[in-house]
Design a protein around this motif. Sequence first.
Motif, PDB file in Angstrom:
ATOM      1  N   GLN A  14     -28.144  -0.683  -1.307  1.00 36.27           N
ATOM      2  CA  GLN A  14     -27.395  -1.924  -1.214  1.00 36.27           C
ATOM      3  C   GLN A  14     -26.175  -1.731  -0.332  1.00 36.27           C
ATOM      4  O   GLN A  14     -25.738  -0.621  -0.096  1.00 36.27           O
ATOM      5  N   ASN A  15     -25.650  -2.848   0.124  1.00 34.60           N
ATOM      6  CA  ASN A  15     -24.405  -2.875   0.876  1.00 34.60           C
ATOM      7  C   ASN A  15     -23.371  -3.575   0.006  1.00 34.60           C
ATOM      8  O   ASN A  15     -23.686  -4.509  -0.715  1.00 34.60           O
ATOM      9  N   VAL A  16     -22.131  -3.120   0.086  1.00 34.03           N
ATOM     10  CA  VAL A  16     -21.057  -3.760  -0.666  1.00 34.03           C
ATOM     11  C   VAL A  16     -20.249  -4.605   0.321  1.00 34.03           C
ATOM     12  O   VAL A  16     -19.843  -4.126   1.367  1.00 34.03           O
ATOM     13  N   HIS A  17     -20.056  -5.864  -0.031  1.00 30.08           N
ATOM     14  CA  HIS A  17     -19.295  -6.774   0.816  1.00 30.08           C
ATOM     15  C   HIS A  17     -18.044  -7.224   0.081  1.00 30.08           C
ATOM     16  O   HIS A  17     -18.046  -7.408  -1.133  1.00 30.08           O
ATOM     17  N   LEU A  18     -16.986  -7.422   0.850  1.00 26.18           N
ATOM     18  CA  LEU A  18     -15.715  -7.912   0.327  1.00 26.18           C
ATOM     19  C   LEU A  18     -15.554  -9.366   0.755  1.00 26.18           C
ATOM     20  O   LEU A  18     -15.548  -9.668   1.942  1.00 26.18           O
ATOM     21  N   LEU A  19     -15.444 -10.250  -0.225  1.00 25.41           N
ATOM     22  CA  LEU A  19     -15.237 -11.665   0.035  1.00 25.41           C
ATOM     23  C   LEU A  19     -13.865 -12.067  -0.486  1.00 25.41           C
ATOM     24  O   LEU A  19     -13.412 -11.537  -1.510  1.00 25.41           O
ATOM     25  N   VAL A  20     -13.224 -12.990   0.208  1.00 24.64           N
ATOM     26  CA  VAL A  20     -11.872 -13.418  -0.140  1.00 24.64           C
ATOM     27  C   VAL A  20     -11.817 -14.940  -0.103  1.00 24.64           C
ATOM     28  O   VAL A  20     -12.467 -15.583   0.721  1.00 24.64           O
TER      29      VAL A  20
ATOM     30  N   THR B 189      -8.817 -24.542  -3.047  1.00 24.92           N
ATOM     31  CA  THR B 189      -9.080 -23.173  -2.610  1.00 24.92           C
ATOM     32  C   THR B 189      -9.983 -23.206  -1.392  1.00 24.92           C
ATOM     33  O   THR B 189     -10.767 -24.135  -1.211  1.00 24.92           O
ATOM     34  N   THR B 190      -9.844 -22.199  -0.585  1.00 28.06           N
ATOM     35  CA  THR B 190     -10.726 -22.072   0.568  1.00 28.06           C
ATOM     36  C   THR B 190     -12.082 -21.552   0.090  1.00 28.06           C
ATOM     37  O   THR B 190     -12.168 -20.955  -0.991  1.00 28.06           O
ATOM     38  N   PRO B 191     -13.116 -21.753   0.871  1.00 25.40           N
ATOM     39  CA  PRO B 191     -14.415 -21.175   0.492  1.00 25.40           C
ATOM     40  C   PRO B 191     -14.361 -19.638   0.596  1.00 25.40           C
ATOM     41  O   PRO B 191     -13.522 -19.082   1.309  1.00 25.40           O
ATOM     42  N   TRP B 192     -15.258 -18.984  -0.119  1.00 16.38           N
ATOM     43  CA  TRP B 192     -15.359 -17.532  -0.002  1.00 16.38           C
ATOM     44  C   TRP B 192     -15.741 -17.196   1.431  1.00 16.38           C
ATOM     45  O   TRP B 192     -16.583 -17.857   2.029  1.00 16.38           O
TER      46      TRP B 192
ATOM     47  N   ALA C  77      -1.921 -17.706  -3.190  1.00 11.81           N
ATOM     48  CA  ALA C  77      -2.576 -16.677  -4.000  1.00 11.81           C
ATOM     49  C   ALA C  77      -3.923 -16.361  -3.360  1.00 11.81           C
ATOM     50  O   ALA C  77      -4.422 -17.122  -2.529  1.00 11.81           O
ATOM     51  N   LEU C  78      -4.458 -15.237  -3.734  1.00 13.78           N
ATOM     52  CA  LEU C  78      -5.797 -14.898  -3.244  1.00 13.78           C
ATOM     53  C   LEU C  78      -6.607 -14.284  -4.365  1.00 13.78           C
ATOM     54  O   LEU C  78      -6.079 -13.809  -5.366  1.00 13.78           O
ATOM     55  N   GLN C  79      -7.898 -14.330  -4.158  1.00 19.53           N
ATOM     56  CA  GLN C  79      -8.843 -13.733  -5.089  1.00 19.53           C
ATOM     57  C   GLN C  79      -9.892 -13.035  -4.245  1.00 19.53           C
ATOM     58  O   GLN C  79     -10.308 -13.551  -3.215  1.00 19.53           O
TER      59      GLN C  79
END
Length: 187
Positions: A60-66, A76-79, A148-150
């Motif tokens: 698998q690949n790990v992706h970072l979404l914000v 909120t903005t889209p991922w 803020a961010l997630q």
Amino acid sequence: MLSDRIRSAAGTFAVGALAAHLVSTVLQNTPDSYNQDLRKFTGGWPIPGWRFFAPNPGVQNVHLLVREAVPDDDGTTPWRDVTPEVPHGWTQVLWNPGSRGPKALFDAMQQLSVMSANQADFSWVTQSVPYQLVFAASRAVAAENARALQFLLMNVFPSAPPDQRMKPILTSEWIPLGPRAVEEAGR
């Protein structure tokens, strides 16, 4: 004449020893692992035991979404995927200083994946160095006006059926941004 014979014998011995070492290394690292039988024949000579992708090869690949909370529309903005791309080319085999940052981030995301898989306490995870590193990478790409961010870590399985390709690993809490958040992060 005698020195030529000694050099020839020494050269033959060196080539034979190297060949024996290479053959035993290959046998040591085969899937059927003959290493139990080889250890009694090595006479104390260490044989490398490499396991590049075993016992758990990467599938698998790990992706970072914000996503960010922005003041404009109180929403909120889209991922969005902010995983750094690592260029691949023939020169990267010899010289690739640009791979260190993405590799550090990847390692941190892998550590968070392990913590999540082992049901680590979330308050403990948020105090960990990998979590702080992933937050810093997320903060670096956040919009300047974000309140803020997630972030979300997502496993992507390229060889899985389309409906089973993505699996969320960890979703952060909403992390406040701005001058106060920067000051608190520095403490």
